[in-house]
Write a protein that holds these residues in place. Structure first.
Motif, short mmCIF file in Angstrom:
data_model
loop_
_atom_site.label_atom_id
_atom_site.label_comp_id
_atom_site.label_asym_id
_atom_site.label_seq_id
_atom_site.Cartn_x
_atom_site.Cartn_y
_atom_site.Cartn_z
N ARG A 90 8.40 10.28 10.71
CA ARG A 90 7.17 9.48 10.60
C ARG A 90 6.27 10.01 9.49
O ARG A 90 5.60 9.22 8.79
N ARG A 91 6.25 11.33 9.30
CA ARG A 91 5.47 11.87 8.17
C ARG A 91 6.01 11.35 6.85
O ARG A 91 5.24 11.01 5.93
N ALA A 92 7.34 11.29 6.74
CA ALA A 92 7.93 10.79 5.50
C ALA A 92 7.53 9.34 5.26
O ALA A 92 7.12 8.96 4.16
N ALA A 93 7.65 8.53 6.29
CA ALA A 93 7.27 7.12 6.14
C ALA A 93 5.80 6.97 5.81
O ALA A 93 5.40 6.09 5.02
N SER A 94 4.96 7.83 6.38
CA SER A 94 3.53 7.77 6.10
C SER A 94 3.24 8.09 4.64
O SER A 94 2.21 7.65 4.11
N ARG A 95 4.13 8.85 3.98
CA ARG A 95 3.95 9.16 2.55
C ARG A 95 4.48 8.05 1.66
O ARG A 95 4.43 8.16 0.44
N GLY A 96 5.06 7.03 2.26
CA GLY A 96 5.63 5.95 1.47
C GLY A 96 7.13 6.06 1.26
O GLY A 96 7.71 5.25 0.52
N VAL A 97 7.77 7.04 1.89
CA VAL A 97 9.22 7.18 1.79
C VAL A 97 9.87 6.10 2.67
O VAL A 97 9.49 5.92 3.82
N ARG A 98 10.86 5.40 2.13
CA ARG A 98 11.57 4.39 2.92
C ARG A 98 12.48 5.09 3.93
O ARG A 98 13.37 5.86 3.56
N ALA A 139 5.51 1.51 12.84
CA ALA A 139 5.56 1.18 11.42
C ALA A 139 4.61 0.02 11.09
O ALA A 139 3.96 0.02 10.03
N LYS A 140 4.55 -0.95 11.99
CA LYS A 140 3.65 -2.09 11.74
C LYS A 140 2.20 -1.64 11.77
O LYS A 140 1.40 -2.02 10.90
N ARG A 141 1.84 -0.81 12.77
CA ARG A 141 0.45 -0.33 12.85
C ARG A 141 0.10 0.54 11.64
O ARG A 141 -1.00 0.46 11.11
N ALA A 142 1.04 1.38 11.23
CA ALA A 142 0.77 2.33 10.15
C ALA A 142 1.03 1.73 8.78
O ALA A 142 0.76 2.39 7.76
N ASP A 143 1.55 0.49 8.74
CA ASP A 143 1.92 -0.14 7.48
C ASP A 143 2.82 0.81 6.69
O ASP A 143 2.62 1.06 5.50
N ALA A 144 3.85 1.33 7.37
CA ALA A 144 4.76 2.33 6.79
C ALA A 144 6.15 1.72 6.61
O ALA A 144 6.60 0.90 7.43
N PRO A 145 6.86 2.10 5.55
CA PRO A 145 8.18 1.52 5.26
C PRO A 145 9.28 2.14 6.11
O PRO A 145 10.17 2.83 5.62
#
Length: 546
Positions: free
Chosen positions: A404-412, A438-444
């Motif tokens: 989740r940290r990776a996705a929060s940085r914009g990592v797919r 992912a939807k709440r955090a707008d994360a990929p």
């Protein structure tokens, strides 16, 4: 894992006065600067509650800087003090009043001391002293029989005596042989079938007649063949496996199982082999469903990198040589075995083994070092992380937080989980929770259940491709229990070619596909059923720890 017990750790360093060479100063004598003199020892671990009767075999492990004169120091237990023996010593030493017994308990060099050093099971303290000055004090509460308390900052980490503390080992540039299952069932046996000096095979279970044949053939060629397995696998041991191990043992192959009340690991779950100067590391069990190619999607690699091979062989010897590794003939006495369902399907070959260059390979083992390294790898991701797992652990466990940290940085991030019936509901809940986050955090971040589409039976691979040029594969299910309690073996391969190979496999499995019929005799039967508008499916159960 057992709970960590609080330790008060107080350290004060003494200034060591320089001593000139000889009995008196001379014009040419030079004093060793204090900054170059070795520092004092430190307490590394305590063993206060031995299995032996009367608590015989207690010891304290010290880390000793090279060149330190041990006789300047003493250990106290709050009631009495023992002087340490004279002379310099190794970098780590076990100090005890019962050296003969302790030498059978630890590979650490042992030094005997005179006097009384008694560590109470209900809680006590150990102090390291020099003269009238206390340098370090370790306090502990109640103990667990047979466990070593290792000082870890301000805490004690309790672990079974004999558990290893191996560092991450790396091998330099080389070509490795990448393969996937069920596509290439011959690949895991390639090195074993060529060995004539040694074969060390480690696994969770072993039921494959093909694997047993290869081991016996290596033995006939003069190889030293040894097998190490889990003593109490989930779901019990099958009759087929018992017969396989009987066959090997009766032929003179050394077969041992990690078992008993003082086993160092919850499960011996590693899956690898050392064959002469080659190593094979797998996500799959040595069974028809796994290495036989009759069911599971799995990843594997064969390498000849000397440091990786040597370190893996050392891991095998450390695990097979400890007292919790009992002979099969002893373990099987009086036991009953379950009838298992054989895996007999066959699948199309779409991914051939490939020789791929890697810049570096890292050997990771649990519980020693793997989780830290994997979290660091995920935290270093910059573009993409693709993960395939049968199932994963809790939402707040380290590896899932790192995703989740990776996705929060914009990592797919893509997470592919098994759709096998015995984990489908649990995995669907995991998928839903990741999608909602992912939807709440707008994360990929995307997650889904695998659609085998006739290309394999079920997901059993445990791997990841990070940034397209780092590959993680091995026996580790991504959950906290496996990472901190099991013996697991994982390789991290650094190199674009390796990332491309396993990335193609991941992409194909991520896309899934229209169900196709398995090839072989079963296809005709299923075809007739399909014409009649019926659907039939037989699956083989494997616990999530398999």
């Amino acid at each position: 894992m057992r709970s960590l017990l609080t330790v008060a750790l107080v350290v004060s360093l003494l200034a060591v006065s320089p001593v000139a060479a000889g009995n008196s100063p001379t014009p040419n004598a030079t004093a060793t600067p204090a900054s170059q003199q070795p520092g004092p020892p430190t307490i590394y671990a305590v063993y206060p509650d031995p299995v032996a009767g009367g608590d015989r075999g207690e010891f304290v492990v010290l880390d000793v800087p090279p060149g330190t004169e041990l006789g300047r120091y003493a250990l106290g237990d709050g009631h009495s003090t023992v002087e340490l023996p004279n002379g310099t010593t190794e970098s780590r030493v076990a100090v005890t009043t019962d050296p003969r017994l302790v030498r059978n308990l630890t590979d650490t060099p042992v030094r005997g001391v005179n006097g009384s050093l008694e560590l109470a099971n209900g809680g006590d303290q150990v102090s390291l002293r020099r003269g009238n000055t206390t340098l370090q004090t370790v306090r502990y509460a109640e103990t667990t029989e047979g466990e070593l308390g290792v000082v870890n900052g301000s805490t004690l980490h309790w672990q079974p005596l004999g558990a290893t503390d191996r560092p991450v080992v790396t091998g330099g540039p080389a070509d490795v042989r990448a393969f996937t299952l069920p596509d290439a069932p011959a690949a895991p046996l390639r090195a074993i079938r060529r060995a004539d000096e040694r074969v060390f095979l480690a696994g969770y279970t072993l039921t494959s007649a093909r694997v047993a044949d290869a081991l016996l053939a290596a033995q006939r060629r003069g190889a030293d063949v040894r097998v190490l397995l889990e003593g109490d696998p989930v779901g019990s041991r099958t009759t087929a496996e018992a017969q396989t191990l009987d066959r090997l043992s009766e032929a003179g192959v050394e077969v041992r199982l990690v078992a008993g009340p003082h086993a160092r690991y919850r499960y011996h779950h590693a899956k690898y082999a050392i064959a002469d100067d080659r190593a094979v590391v797998l996500t799959e069990n040595w069974k028809p469903a796994g290495t036989g190619g009759n069911s599971s999607r799995g990843w594997g690699v064969e390498t000849g990198q000397p440091r990786i091979v040597d370190s893996l062989a050392e891991t095998f010897r450390a695990d097979a040589g400890w007292r919790d590794a009992v002979r099969w003939s002893t373990h099987r006495a009086g036991r009953r075995f379950e009838r298992g369902e054989p895996a007999t399907e066959s699948y199309p070959r779409r991914f051939d083994p490939e020789r791929v260059p890697v810049n570096r390979t890292a050997l990771l083992v649990t519980p020693d070092n793997a989780q830290r390294d994997l979290v660091a790898t995920l935290d270093g991701a910059t573009t993409s992380v693709d993960v395939v797992q049968p199932t994963v652990g809790g939402w707040d466990e380290p590896l899932l937080r790192a995703l989740r940290r990776a996705a929060s940085r914009g990592v797919r991030v893509r997470l592919l989980l098994s759709s096998a019936w015995y984990v489908r509901e649990e995995n669907q809940r995991t998928v839903t929770r990741f999608e909602e986050w992912a939807k709440r955090a707008d994360a990929p971040l995307e997650a889904r259940l695998a659609d085998p589409g006739g290309r394999y039976g079920k997901i059993h691979a445990k791997g990841a491709v990070v940034d397209g040029d780092q590959v993680i594969l091995g026996s580790l299910n991504w959950n906290e229990q496996a990472a901190t309690s099991n013996r697991e073996v994982v390789l991290r391969l650094d190199g674009r070619a390796a990332g491309d190979y396993y990335g193609r496999v991941f992409d194909a499995d991520w896309r899934g596909g229209r169900p196709t019929l398995p090839v072989g005799p079963a296809a005709a039967v299923l075809g007739v059923l399909a014409v009649g508008g019926l659907a039939a499916r037989r699956v083989e159960f494997e616990g999530e720890n398999a």
